[in-house]
Design an enzyme around this catalytic site. Structure first.
Site, PDB file in Angstrom:
ATOM      1  N   CYS A   1      37.938  47.747  54.855  1.00 44.10           N
ATOM      2  CA  CYS A   1      37.263  48.629  53.897  1.00 44.10           C
ATOM      3  C   CYS A   1      36.784  47.818  52.685  1.00 44.10           C
ATOM      4  O   CYS A   1      37.578  47.131  52.031  1.00 44.10           O
ATOM      5  CB  CYS A   1      38.202  49.738  53.453  1.00 44.10           C
ATOM      6  SG  CYS A   1      38.887  50.691  54.833  1.00 44.10           S
TER       7      CYS A   1
ATOM      8  N   CYS B   1      52.811  61.809  45.643  1.00 44.04           N
ATOM      9  CA  CYS B   1      52.000  61.279  46.745  1.00 44.04           C
ATOM     10  C   CYS B   1      52.583  59.969  47.253  1.00 44.04           C
ATOM     11  O   CYS B   1      52.593  58.966  46.536  1.00 44.04           O
ATOM     12  CB  CYS B   1      50.562  61.062  46.280  1.00 44.04           C
ATOM     13  SG  CYS B   1      49.803  62.527  45.529  1.00 44.04           S
TER      14      CYS B   1
ATOM     15  N   ARG C   1      40.069  66.987  42.207  1.00 46.69           N
ATOM     16  CA  ARG C   1      40.902  66.085  41.420  1.00 46.69           C
ATOM     17  C   ARG C   1      40.110  64.871  40.951  1.00 46.69           C
ATOM     18  O   ARG C   1      39.523  64.159  41.761  1.00 46.69           O
ATOM     19  CB  ARG C   1      42.105  65.610  42.248  1.00 46.69           C
ATOM     20  CG  ARG C   1      43.104  64.780  41.439  1.00 46.69           C
ATOM     21  CD  ARG C   1      44.257  64.302  42.294  1.00 46.69           C
ATOM     22  NE  ARG C   1      44.673  65.329  43.222  1.00 46.69           N
ATOM     23  CZ  ARG C   1      44.945  65.106  44.504  1.00 46.69           C
ATOM     24  NH1 ARG C   1      44.855  63.894  45.012  1.00 46.69           N
ATOM     25  NH2 ARG C   1      45.323  66.097  45.287  1.00 46.69           N
TER      26      ARG C   1
ATOM     27  N   CYS D   1      44.207  67.229  52.624  1.00 51.77           N
ATOM     28  CA  CYS D   1      43.655  66.641  51.407  1.00 51.77           C
ATOM     29  C   CYS D   1      42.702  65.537  51.845  1.00 51.77           C
ATOM     30  O   CYS D   1      43.091  64.634  52.582  1.00 51.77           O
ATOM     31  CB  CYS D   1      44.780  66.074  50.549  1.00 51.77           C
ATOM     32  SG  CYS D   1      44.239  65.110  49.110  1.00 51.77           S
TER      33      CYS D   1
ATOM     34  N   CYS E   1      38.506  48.022  49.059  1.00 50.44           N
ATOM     35  CA  CYS E   1      39.961  47.988  48.923  1.00 50.44           C
ATOM     36  C   CYS E   1      40.519  46.585  48.731  1.00 50.44           C
ATOM     37  O   CYS E   1      40.239  45.669  49.513  1.00 50.44           O
ATOM     38  CB  CYS E   1      40.601  48.630  50.156  1.00 50.44           C
ATOM     39  SG  CYS E   1      42.395  48.791  50.013  1.00 50.44           S
TER      40      CYS E   1
ATOM     41  N   CYS F   1      52.877  64.942  49.161  1.00 56.84           N
ATOM     42  CA  CYS F   1      51.664  64.568  49.875  1.00 56.84           C
ATOM     43  C   CYS F   1      51.896  63.184  50.464  1.00 56.84           C
ATOM     44  O   CYS F   1      52.345  62.278  49.761  1.00 56.84           O
ATOM     45  CB  CYS F   1      50.454  64.553  48.941  1.00 56.84           C
ATOM     46  SG  CYS F   1      48.908  64.031  49.743  1.00 56.84           S
TER      47      CYS F   1
ATOM     48  N   CYS G   1      47.052  44.922  55.401  1.00 56.02           N
ATOM     49  CA  CYS G   1      46.279  45.943  56.111  1.00 56.02           C
ATOM     50  C   CYS G   1      45.238  45.277  57.008  1.00 56.02           C
ATOM     51  O   CYS G   1      44.497  44.397  56.557  1.00 56.02           O
ATOM     52  CB  CYS G   1      45.598  46.889  55.127  1.00 56.02           C
ATOM     53  SG  CYS G   1      44.726  48.239  55.972  1.00 56.02           S
TER      54      CYS G   1
END
Length: 328
Positions: free
Chosen positions: A67, A107, A269, A199, A70, A139, A63
């Site tokens: 962030c 998901c 959630r 979401c 992460c 999702c 990636c």
């Protein structure tokens, strides 16, 4: 006081900033009263039903984003498994597992700034076959979207798109600088415009203030997110937030109560980090929240799904989308 807040929310009124901060500052000896009040709101809209969700990490690592939370970030030194996009058959096997675990929602998640054409085609092809085979909601969580990509996902049968705001707009640059807060909000809006249920959620425990937490909950109300995953930071060695440990089980429960009060009609959630942050108080999280993940997360382990099923039964709650006798 907490009962009056619940009454206020059920009458359609919003909490003041002072009341919202008071929820996060609730004395621990009043915590059960707070949870009972949040439960009155949850019960009004969702009864005792619990929605189950399962994640598949279809692409890990590689990636370009930075962030700080992460393990898949370009700056992360965490020793994680890295692999390119899974094929359709592997994604289908994950759907079979989600069905077996009695999950209502499957998901499909992939690391990266956003999906390539090839990655999007693999996902949409898999989604079409999953929808023909299993009674699952799908999702997708593939990063920043373009409007035409959102439309392609909708046409394939994707029910929901997840793109978390993660933190408050004010705190965003302390967590990542490789994309903007507006990039995240824009993706949620593209999903909505395509007719996909939005979401969007948060990660609590990233050195934000209590005012930031209130801002997060209000931002998601403004976005009208149908499903709100509340993650609690599970700090991973090798990430920028390595060693961060600001959360207690009681504070996490106050956060969940706040999100229920501010977003009373939405699916709240309990998500990543619940096992390590709520610990023995995990069952209490389902008094304000009405949804959990089962199985593992992206790069961290969850608890056994059988323990989740048992926890729900022990509370006297029932799993949404499946008959209780199927779990015996």
């Amino acid at each position: 006081m907490w009962g009056k807040l619940a009454e206020k929310v059920l009458q359609g009124e919003e909490l003041t900033d002072q009341e919202a901060i008071a929820v996060l500052d609730c004395p621990d000896d009043e915590l059960l009263d707070l949870l009972h009040s949040a439960y009155q709101v949850r019960k009004h809209y969702y009864g005792n039903k619990v929605k189950l969700n399962m994640i598949i990490n279809t692409k890990s690592g590689f990636c370009p984003e930075n962030c700080g939370y992460c393990a898949q970030s370009i700056d992360s030194k965490a020793p994680i498994q890295k692999y390119r996009m899974m094929d359709k058959e592997t994604i289908m096997k994950g759907a079979e597992q989600a069905h077996r675990l009695h999950s209502g929602t499957y998901c499909i998640v992939a690391s990266g700034r956003g999906p390539t054409t090839r990655e999007l085609n693999i996902v949409t092809s898999a989604v079409k076959e999953i929808k023909e085979t299993y009674d699952l909601k799908i999702c997708a969580c593939l990063g920043i979207l373009k409007p035409e990509q959102a439309k392609q996902l909708k046409e394939a049968g994707v029910d929901r798109y997840n793109h978390n705001v993660n933190t408050s707009e004010n705190h965003h640059e302390a967590i990542t600088t490789s994309h903007t807060y507006e990039d995240r909000v824009g993706t949620v809006n593209y999903a909505k415009e395509a007719g996909i249920s939005p979401c969007s959620g948060v990660i609590v425990g990233m050195k934000e203030t209590k005012e930031d937490v209130v801002d997060m909950a209000r931002a998601l109300k403004a976005l009208d997110a149908d499903s709100i995953p509340v993650n609690f930071l599970h700090a991973i060695d090798g990430t920028a937030l390595e060693g961060t440990d600001e959360l207690s089980p009681t504070y996490c429960l106050k956060v969940l109560s706040l999100f229920r009060f501010i977003n009373p009609t939405k699916e709240i959630r309990v998500s990543g980090g619940r096992e390590v942050n709520l610990r023995s108080l995990q069952p209490l999280g389902l008094y304000p929240a009405n949804s959990i993940f089962v199985g593992d997360y992206l790069t961290t382990d969850g608890q056994e799904s059988t323990e989740d099923h048992q926890m729900i039964r022990d509370l006297g709650f029932e799993i949404d989308y499946v008959k209780e006798e199927e779990l015996v």
